[in-house]
Design a protein around this motif. Structure first.
Motif, PDB file in Angstrom:
ATOM      1  N   THR A  80       0.802  -0.991  -0.116  1.00  0.00           N
ATOM      2  CA  THR A  80      -0.078   0.003  -0.030  1.00  0.00           C
ATOM      3  C   THR A  80       0.890   1.338  -0.071  1.00  0.00           C
ATOM      4  OG1 THR A  80      -1.819  -1.100   1.330  1.00  0.00           O
ATOM      5  CG2 THR A  80      -1.803   1.272   1.027  1.00  0.00           C
ATOM      6  N   LEU A  81       0.939   1.965  -1.027  1.00  0.00           N
ATOM      7  CA  LEU A  81       1.877   3.088  -1.181  1.00  0.00           C
ATOM      8  C   LEU A  81       1.173   4.388  -0.730  1.00  0.00           C
ATOM      9  CD1 LEU A  81       3.080   2.578  -4.784  1.00  0.00           C
ATOM     10  CD2 LEU A  81       4.091   1.630  -2.794  1.00  0.00           C
ATOM     11  N   THR A  82       1.862   5.328  -0.358  1.00  0.00           N
ATOM     12  CA  THR A  82       1.684   6.593   0.140  1.00  0.00           C
ATOM     13  C   THR A  82       1.067   7.354  -1.265  1.00  0.00           C
ATOM     14  OG1 THR A  82       3.796   7.465  -0.127  1.00  0.00           O
ATOM     15  CG2 THR A  82       3.003   6.636   2.062  1.00  0.00           C
ATOM     16  N   PRO A  83       0.331   8.572  -0.972  1.00  0.00           N
ATOM     17  CA  PRO A  83      -0.086   9.127  -2.261  1.00  0.00           C
ATOM     18  C   PRO A  83       1.211   9.564  -3.215  1.00  0.00           C
ATOM     19  CG  PRO A  83      -1.402   9.729  -0.583  1.00  0.00           C
ATOM     20  CD  PRO A  83      -0.239   9.065   0.148  1.00  0.00           C
ATOM     21  N   GLU A  84       2.262   9.986  -2.412  1.00  0.00           N
ATOM     22  CA  GLU A  84       3.483  10.299  -3.314  1.00  0.00           C
ATOM     23  C   GLU A  84       4.252   9.211  -3.711  1.00  0.00           C
ATOM     24  OE1 GLU A  84       2.623  11.267  -0.208  1.00  0.00           O
ATOM     25  OE2 GLU A  84       1.886  13.134  -0.650  1.00  0.00           O
ATOM     26  N   GLY A  85       4.190   7.842  -3.276  1.00  0.00           N
ATOM     27  CA  GLY A  85       4.878   6.828  -3.587  1.00  0.00           C
ATOM     28  C   GLY A  85       4.913   6.515  -5.182  1.00  0.00           C
ATOM     29  N   ALA A  86       5.840   5.958  -5.891  1.00  0.00           N
ATOM     30  CA  ALA A  86       6.006   5.480  -7.006  1.00  0.00           C
ATOM     31  C   ALA A  86       6.093   3.843  -7.044  1.00  0.00           C
ATOM     32  CB  ALA A  86       7.097   6.103  -7.795  1.00  0.00           C
ATOM     33  N   PRO A  87       4.869   3.332  -7.858  1.00  0.00           N
ATOM     34  CA  PRO A  87       5.050   1.635  -7.890  1.00  0.00           C
ATOM     35  C   PRO A  87       6.309   1.281  -8.410  1.00  0.00           C
ATOM     36  CG  PRO A  87       2.933   2.996  -8.730  1.00  0.00           C
ATOM     37  CD  PRO A  87       3.920   3.839  -8.529  1.00  0.00           C
ATOM     38  N   GLY A  88       6.940   1.988  -9.556  1.00  0.00           N
ATOM     39  CA  GLY A  88       8.174   1.292 -10.227  1.00  0.00           C
ATOM     40  C   GLY A  88       9.106   1.433  -9.125  1.00  0.00           C
ATOM     41  N   ALA A  89       9.586   2.508  -8.483  1.00  0.00           N
ATOM     42  CA  ALA A  89      10.480   2.579  -7.485  1.00  0.00           C
ATOM     43  C   ALA A  89      10.333   1.714  -6.303  1.00  0.00           C
ATOM     44  CB  ALA A  89      10.704   4.130  -6.860  1.00  0.00           C
ATOM     45  N   ALA A  90       8.734   1.522  -5.860  1.00  0.00           N
ATOM     46  CA  ALA A  90       8.637   0.649  -4.911  1.00  0.00           C
ATOM     47  C   ALA A  90       8.835  -0.829  -5.005  1.00  0.00           C
ATOM     48  CB  ALA A  90       7.028   0.800  -4.309  1.00  0.00           C
ATOM     49  N   LEU A  91       8.670  -1.336  -6.369  1.00  0.00           N
ATOM     50  CA  LEU A  91       8.771  -2.504  -6.857  1.00  0.00           C
ATOM     51  C   LEU A  91      10.406  -2.894  -6.990  1.00  0.00           C
ATOM     52  CD1 LEU A  91       6.282  -3.152  -9.555  1.00  0.00           C
ATOM     53  CD2 LEU A  91       6.108  -4.234  -7.317  1.00  0.00           C
ATOM     54  N   GLY A  92      11.110  -1.923  -7.189  1.00  0.00           N
ATOM     55  CA  GLY A  92      12.650  -1.897  -7.494  1.00  0.00           C
ATOM     56  C   GLY A  92      13.216  -2.183  -6.026  1.00  0.00           C
ATOM     57  N   ALA A  93      12.823  -1.270  -5.165  1.00  0.00           N
ATOM     58  CA  ALA A  93      13.285  -1.597  -3.681  1.00  0.00           C
ATOM     59  C   ALA A  93      12.898  -2.677  -3.219  1.00  0.00           C
ATOM     60  CB  ALA A  93      12.741  -0.110  -3.271  1.00  0.00           C
ATOM     61  N   LEU A  94      11.694  -3.277  -3.259  1.00  0.00           N
ATOM     62  CA  LEU A  94      11.063  -4.468  -2.765  1.00  0.00           C
ATOM     63  C   LEU A  94      12.214  -5.658  -3.322  1.00  0.00           C
ATOM     64  CD1 LEU A  94       8.953  -6.044  -1.147  1.00  0.00           C
ATOM     65  CD2 LEU A  94       7.862  -6.324  -3.303  1.00  0.00           C
ATOM     66  N   CYS A  95      12.484  -5.836  -4.551  1.00  0.00           N
ATOM     67  CA  CYS A  95      13.284  -6.754  -5.006  1.00  0.00           C
ATOM     68  C   CYS A  95      14.621  -6.838  -4.584  1.00  0.00           C
ATOM     69  CB  CYS A  95      13.335  -6.760  -6.543  1.00  0.00           C
ATOM     70  SG  CYS A  95      11.822  -6.908  -7.316  1.00  0.00           S
ATOM     71  N   GLU A  96      15.373  -5.353  -4.622  1.00  0.00           N
ATOM     72  CA  GLU A  96      16.630  -5.379  -4.194  1.00  0.00           C
ATOM     73  C   GLU A  96      16.647  -5.361  -2.685  1.00  0.00           C
ATOM     74  OE1 GLU A  96      18.030  -1.659  -5.956  1.00  0.00           O
ATOM     75  OE2 GLU A  96      17.791  -2.210  -7.959  1.00  0.00           O
ATOM     76  N   PRO A 102      13.889  -6.098   0.763  1.00  0.00           N
ATOM     77  CA  PRO A 102      13.353  -7.336   1.525  1.00  0.00           C
ATOM     78  C   PRO A 102      13.426  -8.759   0.711  1.00  0.00           C
ATOM     79  CG  PRO A 102      12.004  -5.491   1.581  1.00  0.00           C
ATOM     80  CD  PRO A 102      13.155  -5.069   0.603  1.00  0.00           C
ATOM     81  N   LEU A 103      13.231  -9.026  -0.487  1.00  0.00           N
ATOM     82  CA  LEU A 103      13.353  -9.869  -1.142  1.00  0.00           C
ATOM     83  C   LEU A 103      14.731 -10.506  -1.171  1.00  0.00           C
ATOM     84  CD1 LEU A 103      10.751  -9.755  -3.824  1.00  0.00           C
ATOM     85  CD2 LEU A 103      10.129 -10.841  -1.669  1.00  0.00           C
ATOM     86  N   SER A 104      15.712  -9.593  -1.498  1.00  0.00           N
ATOM     87  CA  SER A 104      17.072 -10.039  -1.562  1.00  0.00           C
ATOM     88  C   SER A 104      17.898 -10.438  -0.407  1.00  0.00           C
ATOM     89  CB  SER A 104      17.777  -8.757  -2.317  1.00  0.00           C
ATOM     90  OG  SER A 104      19.193  -9.295  -2.316  1.00  0.00           O
ATOM     91  N   THR A 105      17.014  -9.732   0.700  1.00  0.00           N
ATOM     92  CA  THR A 105      17.696  -9.908   2.169  1.00  0.00           C
ATOM     93  C   THR A 105      17.214 -11.514   2.442  1.00  0.00           C
ATOM     94  OG1 THR A 105      17.574  -7.564   2.636  1.00  0.00           O
ATOM     95  CG2 THR A 105      17.699  -9.392   4.608  1.00  0.00           C
ATOM     96  N   ALA A 106      16.074 -11.798   2.384  1.00  0.00           N
ATOM     97  CA  ALA A 106      15.394 -13.000   2.597  1.00  0.00           C
ATOM     98  C   ALA A 106      15.950 -14.370   1.586  1.00  0.00           C
ATOM     99  CB  ALA A 106      13.853 -12.956   2.182  1.00  0.00           C
ATOM    100  N   ARG A 107      16.301 -14.033   0.621  1.00  0.00           N
ATOM    101  CA  ARG A 107      17.074 -14.894  -0.110  1.00  0.00           C
ATOM    102  C   ARG A 107      18.293 -15.232   0.501  1.00  0.00           C
ATOM    103  NH1 ARG A 107      16.947 -12.507  -4.324  1.00  0.00           N
ATOM    104  NH2 ARG A 107      19.135 -11.666  -4.558  1.00  0.00           N
ATOM    105  N   ARG A 108      19.130 -14.018   0.927  1.00  0.00           N
ATOM    106  CA  ARG A 108      20.479 -14.140   1.214  1.00  0.00           C
ATOM    107  C   ARG A 108      20.424 -14.935   2.637  1.00  0.00           C
ATOM    108  NH1 ARG A 108      21.083  -8.958  -0.312  1.00  0.00           N
ATOM    109  NH2 ARG A 108      21.015  -8.346   1.897  1.00  0.00           N
TER     110      ARG A 108
END
Length: 202
Positions: free
Chosen positions: A154-170, A172-178
């Motif tokens: 759930t993004l804030t009104p100022e949040g950008a979907p593309g930037a949020a997806l990139g930050a998610l992959c690089e 939390p998901l990358s941390t969980a994998r490592r």
């Protein structure tokens, strides 16, 4: 939507339509709605009056005279239908959460395992702290060796979907994998923007 959920919804919709059609057919005939409302059913339409039966004596005699194979074929079809319905029901009742995930790959090293809820909470907490993200929810489903990660951001009104997806992959998901040593599981991400009240101008 996963293929399994799409198949389940399709089967439920088909079953619902068949039951609805059969129920309306019996209801119209039982209440004699065709005669009361001067409706003309199509030619050959079954169950048009309260006295009608689904399979009359002539039909039973005609099918019985087809040969010895008729009744075994009917019984086999009913058994297969019952077995398919039972298999589908057991598939729905099976666990959809992996429970424990092996740490360090499959098979787990030295019996070390991680609860799926703990991993999903860790990913959600880290994802919720990303810039532009107001709230994050994570669910892990499937079997331990073939699990799937579902993320809802759930993004804030100022949040950008593309930037949020990139930050998610690089992040939390990358941390969980490592941290776990698990390969990248199939991940489904749903992004929505929080609603905010319009600013009042005085």
């Amino acid at each position: 939507m996963t293929p399994r959920s799409a198949l389940n919804r399709s089967l439920l919709a088909l079953t619902g339509l068949v039951l609805l059609g059969g129920g309306l057919l019996v209801l119209f005939a039982g209440l004699d709605l065709y005669r009361r409302h001067d409706l003309v059913p199509p030619a050959g339409w079954p169950l048009t009056t309260p006295a009608d039966v689904l399979l009359g004596a002539a039909d039973r005699a005609r099918w019985s005279s087809q040969g010895w194979w008729w009744w075994p074929a009917v019984i086999a079809a009913l058994v297969l239908t019952a077995l398919f319905a039972l298999w589908w029901l057991l598939a729905q009742l099976s666990r959809r959460r992996p429970g424990s995930l092996p740490v360090g790959g499959t098979p787990p090293q030295e019996g070390v395992e991680l609860r799926d809820r703990a991993l999903s909470d860790a990913i959600a907490n880290e994802a919720g702290a990303l810039p532009g993200v107001e709230h994050a929810a994570v669910h892990i489903t499937g079997r331990p060796a073939h699990h799937r990660t579902h993320v809802r951001l759930t993004l804030t009104p100022e949040g950008a979907p593309g930037a949020a997806l990139g930050a998610l992959c690089e992040g939390p998901l990358s941390t969980a994998r490592r941290s776990t040593g698990l390969p990248d599981p199939p991940t489904e991400v749903r992004v929505q923007v929080t609603r905010h009240r319009p600013h009042r101008v005085e």
